[in-house]
Design a protein around this motif. Structure first.
Motif: not given
Length: 457
Positions: A79-82, A113-119, A200-202
């Motif tokens: 949570g904190k890392l995200t 980019a990793d999808v988990n870094m979509g931004w 939310e991040y996903a």
């Protein structure tokens, strides 16, 4: 055009860095140069682990940006890392791209980019750079991510991602595991605050893959026909760990203890229980001791990866059962971190007691090693279902009323796994089809070659 220059950015966790590094090495073989973006914290870990090897041979250039967390904060708290990633990394990536693109002969041709870094894909679009989304886990897990809006519309989850009818198994697509809602990725990561942040991040990251040129995945048609047919935009190019020789620069965060390979050389073929739980799994003292005692009870030789931070709050050296090391003697080998691909390829390995992270899963099956499944969180439960229910190459472990996996349960399942030859037979069949997919005329290799051609066109 000249050789492409790619900026590659993984999510800053071990299971994400390694497959993107494997992809980077494959691209380098085709004349591509890579700027690989770690976080400052992880780049230091890689440098501490590998020293001078970390700069590659000049074709993979390691750079880093801050992850938004303070030096002493726990980066296993997702949570904190995200939260830190979301607040700090986008502006730092913009600065990095401006700096690199300031040099005419170094301009970035593509961002992977990793999808988990979509931004990061959104930022590449701001710069007019063609974008490639990389999914390092199973295609099925991507289908789960992509299905969040449908799960909301069907009232299977609420707006925070919490299951509404918590016990009903969910089937997202055919020929893939049914999921218990408590094992949805964001639900399994910890407390409710972490769940809300990661859910939310996903959702935001899935928007980031709109209009990408390619969506590539570290899997193969032979492993996941259901998920890949259901979502044909996902193009499998894996398993990446099966496609290449070992490289000096793996992206590992810990120094690999290679003495275990010499120890394995002295063991009988098909005799060793290999025990490793990835980079996140944490044990309480009771569970740690039950595992140790099960390995002692098995009377079989074993190689056990005991990370320095694998136990909560207590040094693991203090938690070994009294006299354990003396009693197992040379039959047991404990290391802090192992060169896992080389270990699993070793002929002495009989089975793999694993947390079932996707990298470990594909590394094990690429080497024909049956599994004893001990999932911890995230996608581990989905992969366990694949291993035990779909592919039939392993067994699950059952917890008692204390939520402990007992020494008797572990010993019993190890014996069952090694006596019943059907697991090994199914593993060898699956290994054959997976290795075929990455060979010259295999499906994954053809897609990868098309990808290279597209980059050069």
């Amino acid at each position: 055009m000249g050789n492409p220059h790619i900026l590659a950015i993984p999510y800053p966790a071990q299971g994400h860095v390694i497959p993107l590094m494997e992809l980077s090495h494959r691209l380098v073989d085709h004349g591509v140069s890579i700027t690989f973006v770690n976080t400052d914290f992880n780049r230091k870990r890689v440098k501490d682990a590998f020293g001078n090897k970390v700069e590659g041979e000049g074709s993979i250039h390691l750079v880093s940006i801050p992850d938004g967390m303070e030096p002493g904060e726990d980066r296993n708290h997702l949570g904190k890392l995200t939260d830190g990633i979301s607040k700090v990394m986008p502006s730092r990536l913009r600065k990095l791209l401006k700096k690199i693109n300031g040099f005419e002969d170094e301009k970035i041709s593509y961002v992977i980019a990793d999808v988990n870094m979509g931004w990061a894909l959104d930022i590449a679009a701001e710069f007019g750079i063609p974008r490639v989304a990389f999914w390092p886990s199973s295609a099925f897990l991507f289908v789960l991510h992509f299905s969040t809006n449908k799960l909301l519309d069907d009232q299977i989850i609420d707006r925070y991602g919490t299951p509404i009818n918590g016990e009903k198994m969910i089937e997202l697509c055919p020929k893939a595991p049914a999921m218990h809602p408590k094992n949805f990725l964001w639900v399994s990561l910890g407390d409710f605050t972490t769940q809300k942040i990661t859910f939310e991040y996903a959702k935001r990251n899935i928007k980031g893959i709109d209009n990408v040129e390619w969506l590539i995945c570290n899997t193969t048609f032979d492993l996941e026909p259901g998920a890949l047919s259901f979502f044909p935009q996902i193009l499998p190019i894996g398993p990446l760990s099966a496609t290449k020789q070992l490289e000096p620069l793996t992206g590992s965060f810990w120094p690999e203890d290679e003495t275990c390979l010499k120890w394995l050389d002295q063991q009988q073929p098909g005799s060793i229980i290999y025990v490793a739980f990835g980079s996140f799994t944490v044990f309480d003292p009771v569970q740690f001791q039950e595992l140790a005692l099960s390995l002692e009870l098995s009377n079989r030789p074993f190689l056990w990866v005991v990370r320095p931070d694998i136990t909560q709050g207590t040094e693991c050296e203090q938690l070994y059962p009294k006299g354990f090391k003396t009693r197992v003697g040379s039959r047991g080998k404990m290391v802090g971190w192992a060169p896992q691909r080389a270990v699993l390829a070793h002929p002495s390995i009989a089975c793999f007691i694993s947390h079932c992270g996707w990298n470990s899963t594909v590394e094990g099956l690429s080497n024909g090693v049956p599994f004893l499944c001990w999932p911890y969180f995230a996608d581990h439960f989905v992969n366990e279902s694949y291993i035990c229910e779909i592919w039939k190459i392993g067994l699950s472990l059952r917890r008692d009323e204390r939520e402990i996996i007992t020494r008797e349960e572990i010993k019993s399942k190890v014996e069952q796994l090694l006596i019943d030859e059907s697991f090994k037979e199914e593993e060898l069949k699956l290994k054959g089809s997976v290795m075929n997919s990455v060979n010259e005329n295999g499906s994954s290799n053809k897609i990868f070659n098309n990808f290279i051609e597209w980059m050069r066109s």
